[in-house]
Design a protein around this motif. Structure first.
Motif, PDB file in Angstrom:
ATOM      1  N   LYS A   1       5.848   0.822  -2.707  1.00 40.78           N
ATOM      2  CA  LYS A   1       5.925   2.013  -1.855  1.00 40.78           C
ATOM      3  C   LYS A   1       5.374   1.735  -0.465  1.00 40.78           C
ATOM      4  CE  LYS A   1       5.769   5.367  -5.633  1.00 40.78           C
ATOM      5  NZ  LYS A   1       5.020   6.477  -6.263  1.00 40.78           N
ATOM      6  N   CYS A   2       4.350   0.871  -0.384  1.00 40.57           N
ATOM      7  CA  CYS A   2       3.818   0.480   0.924  1.00 40.57           C
ATOM      8  C   CYS A   2       4.896  -0.228   1.741  1.00 40.57           C
ATOM      9  CB  CYS A   2       2.599  -0.417   0.761  1.00 40.57           C
ATOM     10  SG  CYS A   2       1.113   0.419   0.161  1.00 40.57           S
ATOM     11  N   ARG A   3       5.605  -1.136   1.110  1.00 37.71           N
ATOM     12  CA  ARG A   3       6.663  -1.865   1.821  1.00 37.71           C
ATOM     13  C   ARG A   3       7.779  -0.913   2.241  1.00 37.71           C
ATOM     14  NH1 ARG A   3       5.577  -5.933  -2.361  1.00 37.71           N
ATOM     15  NH2 ARG A   3       4.486  -7.710  -1.379  1.00 37.71           N
ATOM     16  N   GLU A   4       8.100   0.043   1.389  1.00 34.26           N
ATOM     17  CA  GLU A   4       9.124   1.021   1.745  1.00 34.26           C
ATOM     18  C   GLU A   4       8.671   1.876   2.923  1.00 34.26           C
ATOM     19  OE1 GLU A   4       9.703   3.128  -1.868  1.00 34.26           O
ATOM     20  OE2 GLU A   4      11.008   1.598  -2.772  1.00 34.26           O
ATOM     21  N   ALA A   5       7.374   2.234   2.982  1.00 35.02           N
ATOM     22  CA  ALA A   5       6.856   3.011   4.099  1.00 35.02           C
ATOM     23  C   ALA A   5       6.910   2.211   5.390  1.00 35.02           C
ATOM     24  CB  ALA A   5       5.424   3.471   3.811  1.00 35.02           C
ATOM     25  N   VAL A   6       6.595   0.924   5.315  1.00 32.06           N
ATOM     26  CA  VAL A   6       6.709   0.069   6.503  1.00 32.06           C
ATOM     27  C   VAL A   6       8.155   0.052   6.994  1.00 32.06           C
ATOM     28  CG1 VAL A   6       6.548  -2.305   7.345  1.00 32.06           C
ATOM     29  CG2 VAL A   6       4.727  -1.363   5.918  1.00 32.06           C
TER      30      VAL A   6
ATOM     31  N   CYS B   1       2.307   1.130   8.194  1.00 30.61           N
ATOM     32  CA  CYS B   1       2.211   2.363   7.426  1.00 30.61           C
ATOM     33  C   CYS B   1       0.755   2.781   7.328  1.00 30.61           C
ATOM     34  CB  CYS B   1       2.829   2.216   6.037  1.00 30.61           C
ATOM     35  SG  CYS B   1       1.805   1.348   4.830  1.00 30.61           S
ATOM     36  N   ALA B   2       0.564   4.111   7.296  1.00 24.63           N
ATOM     37  CA  ALA B   2      -0.765   4.681   7.082  1.00 24.63           C
ATOM     38  C   ALA B   2      -0.867   5.125   5.637  1.00 24.63           C
ATOM     39  CB  ALA B   2      -1.003   5.855   8.024  1.00 24.63           C
ATOM     40  N   VAL B   3      -2.011   4.867   5.022  1.00 23.79           N
ATOM     41  CA  VAL B   3      -2.260   5.264   3.635  1.00 23.79           C
ATOM     42  C   VAL B   3      -3.396   6.281   3.658  1.00 23.79           C
ATOM     43  CG1 VAL B   3      -2.794   4.485   1.312  1.00 23.79           C
ATOM     44  CG2 VAL B   3      -1.587   2.962   2.873  1.00 23.79           C
TER      45      VAL B   3
ATOM     46  N   VAL C   1      -2.158   9.870  -3.011  1.00 25.15           N
ATOM     47  CA  VAL C   1      -2.042   8.860  -1.956  1.00 25.15           C
ATOM     48  C   VAL C   1      -0.693   9.050  -1.271  1.00 25.15           C
ATOM     49  CG1 VAL C   1      -2.137   6.401  -1.407  1.00 25.15           C
ATOM     50  CG2 VAL C   1      -3.407   7.297  -3.386  1.00 25.15           C
ATOM     51  N   ARG C   2      -0.738   9.302   0.040  1.00 25.91           N
ATOM     52  CA  ARG C   2       0.495   9.451   0.814  1.00 25.91           C
ATOM     53  C   ARG C   2       0.678   8.257   1.726  1.00 25.91           C
ATOM     54  NH1 ARG C   2       3.318  14.002   0.566  1.00 25.91           N
ATOM     55  NH2 ARG C   2       2.391  15.777  -0.536  1.00 25.91           N
TER      56      ARG C   2
END
Length: 474
Positions: A133-138, A174-176, A160-161
Motif C-alpha cells: 500500500k505504501c508503494r501504491e501511495a507513492v 507518501c505520508a503515513v 493508518v492512512r
C-alpha cells in the motif's frame, strides 16, 4: 518584457493543466506538444515546472514518460491536514521526516538522514500488505490499513492512512498517518456483538418483532413477522410499516405513534386486520419510541401477535348473552365490511404498484440526468440516465454526495440554498458535473426542491452541454 514572459508561461502551463484534466490516463510530451501546437522542448520545460509544484505526476512507460494530473498533497501542507502522528516516506520508502508523536509511537531511532523502512523497529513495516500500500501511495493511490500495537503496556488499534505527497524538489512520496481508533473499534465490536445476540434472541420468538425507522420504514423484522407477512427478509426491509394495515386502522395507529416520546411508556393497540387467506382477524401491537430521554426519536420498536382466536372466544362469550339473530347480523356486517376492506386494500395495492412501476420506468427512461439529494448532501434517488452520464452504478452513487457530483459547489453555497427551500420553484443555470473517471463537463441544470413523506429533497435535472466539434479547444 519579463512580465509578458511570465504571463505567457502561466497561460501555457494552464493550457497543459487543462489538457491533462481531460485525459487523466496520461499523455506523453509529444502528444501534448502536438495537441497544443507547442515546441517539444518548451512543453518539456513547462511539464517540469508542473511536476516541481506537485500539480502533475510523471510515470515512465517503456522509453517514454506519461504525464497526468497529480492528486498529491504538498509536503509543506501536511501539518495542516494530518493527525499529530505522521511520517514521510520517499519513493524508495525511506523515512525522511517523523513527528514527535510518530517517533514515540513507533519507537523510532534518532533521525539522521534517510532511514530505510526495513530499519523501522515496528512490526508494521515488515507487513507485506502494508508495504504494498505504501508503494501504491507513492504511485498516486491513497490507502487505508488497520493494525494493532502496544503503547504504554496497553494494546491499541490504529487506523493508518497513506497519502500521496510531493516533496519540495518535485519528487513523489507518501505520508503515513496514525490515528488511535481503539475506543471506536471496541464500540463497533460491542455493537455488532449485541446486534448478533439480539437477532439470535428475536429469531426464536413466536411474536412479531419489527424495528422501524423515524420515516416509518421497516429496518429489521424477525422470522416470525416475515412468515406472517408472506415475504422473505430481503423483501421486508425498506417497505413502509403503516400500509400493511387496513386503511381505517392506519389513522388510529398514526395518532398513537405520533404521541410517543423516547423514554416514555409504549402504546398498545388491538388492530382489526385481514389475514392472508382473506378472513378478518385481530392483531395486538405494542410500539415504543427509541432514543435518549428528551432527545429526538431514532426509531421505533414494535412487537405484535395474532389475537384472532382470543377475540373469537370473547365473541362466543357474548353470544350467550345476546340474541342469536343480532349475532348473525353482526357477523354478516363484519364479513361484508371485511370484504369491502379487502377489496379496498387490494385495489390500493394494485394501483400503487402500477403507479410506482410507471413512475419508476418514466423516471429511469428520462433523457436527462435526475438526482435527488437530501439535506446533508447525500444522494437519495437517481435515475438510469444519471448513472450512464456520470459513469457510476446506482449502488456506487449512493455512497457519494452533491459535492462529489458537482465539484464547483461549495458547502457555503449548499447551505445558502437550503436557507429558504421553496418546493416547486424552478431555477435554471449552467454548472459542471464530474464523472467517475474524474472528467469535468458542462451541464445545463434545472433545480428545484420537492417534498415527499414530510421530507424536502433537492432535485437536480441535468443535461450535458455538447461541445461543437468546430469550436476551439479551451
Amino acid at each position: 518584457m519579463r512580465g509578458r514572459q511570465m504571463a505567457q508561461d502561466r497561460k501555457e502551463t494552464e493550457n497543459i493543466r487543462q489538457l491533462l484534466e481531460k485525459t487523466p490516463t496520461g499523455l506523453t510530451i509529444t502528444e501534448i506538444a502536438n495537441t497544443l501546437n507547442m515546441h517539444r522542448n518548451t512543453t518539456a520545460k513547462y511539464l517540469d515546472m508542473l511536476v516541481a509544484t506537485g500539480e502533475t505526476d510523471c510515470k515512465r512507460i517503456g522509453a517514454a514518460k506519461a504525464y497526468f494530473p497529480a492528486r498529491r498533497v504538498p509536503v509543506q501542507a501536511l501539518p495542516l491536514i494530518t493527525p499529530p502522528a505522521t511520517i514521510c516516506l520517499t519513493g524508495r520508502l525511506e523515512m525522511t521526516e517523523a513527528t514527535r508523536e510518530a517517533t514515540h509511537l513507533l519507537h523510532l531511532p534518532e533521525m539522521s538522514g534517510h532511514i530505510p523502512h526495513t530499519a523501522v523497529p515496528d512490526p508494521l513495516f515488515r507487513d507485506e500488505s502494508f508495504i504494498t500500500k505504501c508503494r501504491e501511495a507513492v504511485a498516486g493511490t491513497p490507502g487505508v490499513h488497520h493494525t494493532s500495537t502496544t503503547r504504554d503496556h496497553r494494546k491499541i488499534t490504529l487506523e493508518v492512512r497513506l497519502i500521496p505527497i510531493v516533496f519540495a524538489d518535485g519528487t513523489a512520496g507518501c505520508a503515513v498517518t496514525f490515528t488511535d481508533i481503539t475506543e471506536s473499534a471496541a464500540a463497533e465490536e460491542e455493537r455488532n456483538t449485541w446486534k448478533e445476540r439480539y437477532t439470535a434472541l428475536s429469531e426464536d420468538l413466536t411474536e412479531w418483532v419489527v424495528h422501524i425507522s423515524p420515516a416509518m420504514t421497516i429496518e429489521f423484522a424477525n422470522a416470525a413477522f416475515c412468515r406472517h407477512a408472506g415475504r422473505p427478509e430481503d423483501r421486508v426491509t425498506g417497505i413502509r410499516f403503516l400500509p400493511a394495515f387496513r386503511p381505517d386502522e392506519r389513522q388510529h395507529l398514526d395518532t398513537l405513534i405520533s404521541s410517543l416520546l423516547p423514554g416514555k411508556h409504549p402504546v398498545t393497540a388491538d388492530i382489526r386486520a385481514i389475514r392472508r387467506d382473506g378472513s378478518p382477524g385481530w392483531e395486538t401491537w405494542t410500539i415504543r419510541a427509541l432514543g435518549e430521554a428528551g432527545g429526538p426519536i431514532t426509531g421505533y420498536h414494535a412487537t405484535g401477535r395474532d389475537i384472532t382466536a382470543l377475540k373469537h372466544c370473547e365473541e362466543q362469550l357474548l353470544q350467550y348473552h345476546e340474541n342469536l339473530e343480532e349475532n348473525i347480523q353482526k357477523r354478516t356486517a363484519e364479513m361484508q365490511q371485511a370484504n369491502q376492506a379487502l377489496m379496498t386494500v387490494l385495489a390500493e395495492k394494485e394501483d400503487l404498484e402500477r403507479e410506482l412501476l410507471f413512475t419508476r420506468q418514466a423516471f429511469d427512461q428520462a433523457s436527462d440526468s435526475i438526482l435527488l439529494f437530501s439535506r446533508d448532501g447525500n444522494i437519495h434517488q437517481t435515475n438510469r440516465t444519471a448513472e450512464e452520464l456520470l459513469g457510476y452504478s446506482r449502488e456506487e452513487l449512493a455512497e457519494y454526495t452533491v459535492f462529489d457530483v458537482n465539484p464547483s459547489l461549495t458547502q457555503e453555497a449548499w447551505e445558502k440554498m437550503w436557507n429558504t427551500p421553496e418546493p416547486g420553484r424552478k431555477e435554471r443555470t449552467i454548472s459542471v458535473h464530474r464523472r467517475h473517471d474524474g472528467t469535468i463537463f458542462d451541464v445545463e441544470l434545472s433545480r428545484t426542491f420537492v417534498q415527499a413523506d414530510g421530507e424536502i429533497y433537492f432535485c437536480s435535472i441535468a443535461r450535458e452541454i455538447e461541445k461543437s466539434k468546430n469550436s476551439p479547444e479551451p
